[in-house]
Design a protein around this motif. Structure first.
Motif, short mmCIF file in Angstrom:
data_model
loop_
_atom_site.label_atom_id
_atom_site.label_comp_id
_atom_site.label_asym_id
_atom_site.label_seq_id
_atom_site.Cartn_x
_atom_site.Cartn_y
_atom_site.Cartn_z
N GLU A 1 0.84 -1.20 0.00
CA GLU A 1 0.00 0.00 0.00
C GLU A 1 0.87 1.25 0.00
OE1 GLU A 1 -3.08 0.23 2.86
OE2 GLU A 1 -3.97 -1.65 2.21
N CYS A 2 1.87 1.22 0.84
CA CYS A 2 2.80 2.35 0.84
C CYS A 2 4.14 1.94 1.42
CB CYS A 2 2.22 3.54 1.60
SG CYS A 2 1.81 3.21 3.29
N VAL A 3 5.14 2.72 1.08
CA VAL A 3 6.51 2.45 1.53
C VAL A 3 7.09 3.76 2.05
CG1 VAL A 3 8.79 1.66 0.84
CG2 VAL A 3 6.79 0.65 -0.23
N LEU A 4 7.71 3.69 3.23
CA LEU A 4 8.28 4.88 3.84
C LEU A 4 9.76 4.64 4.15
CD1 LEU A 4 5.14 5.03 4.54
CD2 LEU A 4 5.80 6.15 6.63
N LEU A 5 10.53 5.71 4.13
CA LEU A 5 11.91 5.63 4.61
C LEU A 5 12.07 6.67 5.71
CD1 LEU A 5 14.75 4.23 4.01
CD2 LEU A 5 15.33 6.37 2.88
N ALA A 6 12.61 6.24 6.85
CA ALA A 6 12.84 7.16 7.97
C ALA A 6 14.26 6.96 8.46
CB ALA A 6 11.86 6.86 9.09
N GLU B 1 -4.75 -8.59 10.62
CA GLU B 1 -5.86 -9.26 9.92
C GLU B 1 -6.05 -8.67 8.52
OE1 GLU B 1 -10.14 -9.81 11.48
OE2 GLU B 1 -8.75 -10.32 13.09
N ASN B 2 -6.03 -7.34 8.45
CA ASN B 2 -6.22 -6.67 7.16
C ASN B 2 -4.96 -6.01 6.64
OD1 ASN B 2 -9.09 -7.21 7.16
ND2 ASN B 2 -9.18 -5.69 8.82
N LYS B 3 -4.20 -5.47 7.56
CA LYS B 3 -2.98 -4.77 7.14
C LYS B 3 -1.81 -5.24 7.97
CE LYS B 3 -4.91 -0.49 5.45
NZ LYS B 3 -4.84 0.97 5.48
N SER B 4 -0.67 -5.31 7.31
CA SER B 4 0.54 -5.72 8.01
C SER B 4 1.62 -4.68 7.81
CB SER B 4 1.01 -7.08 7.48
OG SER B 4 0.02 -8.05 7.71
N ILE B 5 2.61 -4.76 8.66
CA ILE B 5 3.71 -3.79 8.55
C ILE B 5 5.04 -4.52 8.69
CG2 ILE B 5 3.56 -3.15 11.01
CD1 ILE B 5 4.18 -0.23 10.01
N LEU C 1 13.30 1.02 6.45
CA LEU C 1 12.25 0.94 5.45
C LEU C 1 10.99 0.45 6.15
CD1 LEU C 1 13.74 -0.78 2.27
CD2 LEU C 1 12.30 1.26 2.28
N ILE C 2 9.89 1.11 5.86
CA ILE C 2 8.61 0.72 6.47
C ILE C 2 7.67 0.37 5.32
CG2 ILE C 2 6.70 1.54 7.91
CD1 ILE C 2 8.86 3.79 8.80
N VAL C 3 7.20 -0.86 5.31
CA VAL C 3 6.32 -1.29 4.23
C VAL C 3 4.97 -1.67 4.83
CG1 VAL C 3 6.04 -2.88 2.28
CG2 VAL C 3 8.32 -2.19 2.99
N ILE C 4 3.92 -1.03 4.36
CA ILE C 4 2.57 -1.36 4.84
C ILE C 4 1.84 -2.05 3.70
CG2 ILE C 4 0.39 -0.38 5.69
CD1 ILE C 4 2.15 1.92 6.87
N PHE C 5 1.30 -3.20 3.99
CA PHE C 5 0.70 -3.99 2.91
C PHE C 5 -0.55 -4.72 3.38
CE2 PHE C 5 2.39 -8.06 4.43
CZ PHE C 5 3.44 -7.64 5.24
N GLY C 6 -1.37 -5.10 2.41
CA GLY C 6 -2.64 -5.74 2.71
C GLY C 6 -2.52 -7.25 2.80
N ALA C 7 -3.66 -7.91 3.08
CA ALA C 7 -3.67 -9.36 3.30
C ALA C 7 -3.32 -10.14 2.04
CB ALA C 7 -5.05 -9.77 3.80
N ASP C 8 -3.50 -9.53 0.86
CA ASP C 8 -3.26 -10.27 -0.39
C ASP C 8 -1.79 -10.31 -0.81
OD1 ASP C 8 -5.95 -10.64 -0.49
OD2 ASP C 8 -6.30 -8.88 -1.78
N THR C 9 -0.98 -9.49 -0.17
CA THR C 9 0.43 -9.42 -0.59
C THR C 9 1.20 -10.66 -0.12
OG1 THR C 9 0.33 -7.02 -0.38
CG2 THR C 9 2.53 -7.99 -0.45
N PRO C 10 1.88 -11.35 -1.04
CA PRO C 10 2.67 -12.52 -0.60
C PRO C 10 3.89 -12.07 0.21
CG PRO C 10 2.58 -12.32 -3.02
CD PRO C 10 1.97 -11.09 -2.47
N ILE C 11 3.96 -12.52 1.46
CA ILE C 11 4.99 -12.00 2.36
C ILE C 11 6.41 -12.39 1.92
CG2 ILE C 11 5.89 -12.18 4.74
CD1 ILE C 11 3.00 -12.16 5.68
#
Lengths: 194, 163
Positions: free
Chosen positions: B29-34, B87-91, B102-112
């Protein structure tokens, strides 16, 4: 200070430091309650069930464009309880300025002294010089009958050259004066360095 | 990190490109760099549902705490990756050279599994850029702040005046 030229943002990290129950979180709560929701984010608190800060509180403030740059202030508190020393060091990482919130009550004097010492040690362990870190002293709880004068606290904490504000954070007295002072100090110091 | 640092536009654009590509490949869903102090460097993707600045601050705190925890148990390389599966979103948090994350936020359908692979590849591409970033940070810079300081003081009085 971190400037992103592409986004034209200038970011400052300000940490509220001090002994347990001195009013660090209260400062952020007051700032959060009184500022326009358009310029502030959510107040995030990582706390225990007993409402004591476990890790940190975080609040961001964002002003409109100033001289072509958008300033953003990231305010953090540290947990004051002595056994959270590791957490305090982590929160101090990358700090541009510190507000030391002292508890003005006479019987909390030693706790203030220890927190100042702890702050200096943590800064040194991060490779930062406590002498050159922008610092503002806030002498909180001045409304209590056992409060000592800010000038006395300043002297006893070795902060006679540090800008100092008396405060009653729970009523908001001195809260915004302190915030403005630390922001101006950080920016002035950064400009001097550049 | 010392005060007085800035991210030049060209470096910023290269970092954005890597994040955008990672977001596309990993179907995130989105990718962040901090940076490790919690300052947000870049945020790409769908950001409507999150506050990227707060996410960056919390993620940095999480990684710092976990790294310290790992160090306490005697692990020689405390900078790794951390995954929270929701359940719906993972980080997914991935430490880049110990200085950035790197921070990656993704949904349930994304293959980990695939996501982890793409994150590692993106991190490898980010290493030299973050090293360059750190070098830039360590040098005295001619930052044209102009009358920012004076104007800021006036603006603070205006915004916070009477509060």
């Amino acid at each position: 200070m971190f400037i992103n030229w592409k986004l034209r943002e200038i970011n400052l990290k300000i940490v509220y430091y001090g002994p347990a129950l001195s009013g660090k979180t209260t400062n952020l709560q007051y700032i959060h309650a009184k500022t326009n929701p358009n310029i502030r984010g959510e107040l995030v608190s990582l706390k225990t069930r007993g409402d004591r800060t476990l890790y940190f509180d975080f609040l961001q403030l964002e002003l409109g464009q100033i001289a072509g740059l958008k300033p953003r202030f990231n305010l953090y508190t540290v947990p004051g309880q002595s056994y959270y020393v590791g957490s305090r060091r982590l929160v101090l990482q990358g700090a541009d300025g510190i507000v030391f919130v002292a508890d003005s009550q006479r019987e909390r004097f030693q706790a203030n002294v220890e927190a100042v010492k702890d702050m200096a040690e943590n800064l040194r362990s991060l490779g930062l010089n406590p002498e050159s870190m922008p610092l503002v002293l806030q002498c909180n709880k001045q409304d209590l009958p056992n409060a000592v004068q800010p000038s006395v606290l300043q002297r006893r904490l070795g902060m006679t050259k540090v800008t100092c504000f008396p405060s009653v954070a729970i009523k908001g007295t001195g809260v915004f004066d302190t915030l403005k002072a630390i922001i101006n100090l950080v920016v002035a110091q950064a400009q001097k360095k550049l | 990190m010392e005060t007085g640092i800035s991210l030049p536009e060209d470096l910023s654009a290269q970092i954005d490109d890597i994040l955008l590509e990672l977001r596309r490949k990993a179907e995130a869903e989105c990718v962040l760099l901090a940076d490790i102090s919690g300052q947000l460097v870049s945020a790409q993707g769908r950001l409507e549902d999150i506050d990227p600045v707060t996410v960056a601050a919390l993620a940095a705190g999480d990684v710092a705490a976990m790294s310290e925890l790992v160090r306490q148990i005697g692990e020689p390389n405390p900078h790794g990756s951390f995954l929270h599966e929701g359940e719906n979103k993972s980080i997914y948090l991935f430490s880049v050279a110990g200085s950035f994350l790197l921070i990656v936020i993704f949904g349930a359908d994304t293959p980990i599994g695939l996501m982890r692979l793409f994150v590692r590849r993106a991190a490898e591409r980010l290493y030299p850029l973050t090293a360059e970033f750190e070098e830039v940070m360590g040098q005295p810079q001619d930052v044209p702040l102009g009358d920012f300081s004076a104007t800021l003081a006036d603006e603070l009085d205006r915004v916070f005046g009477g509060l």
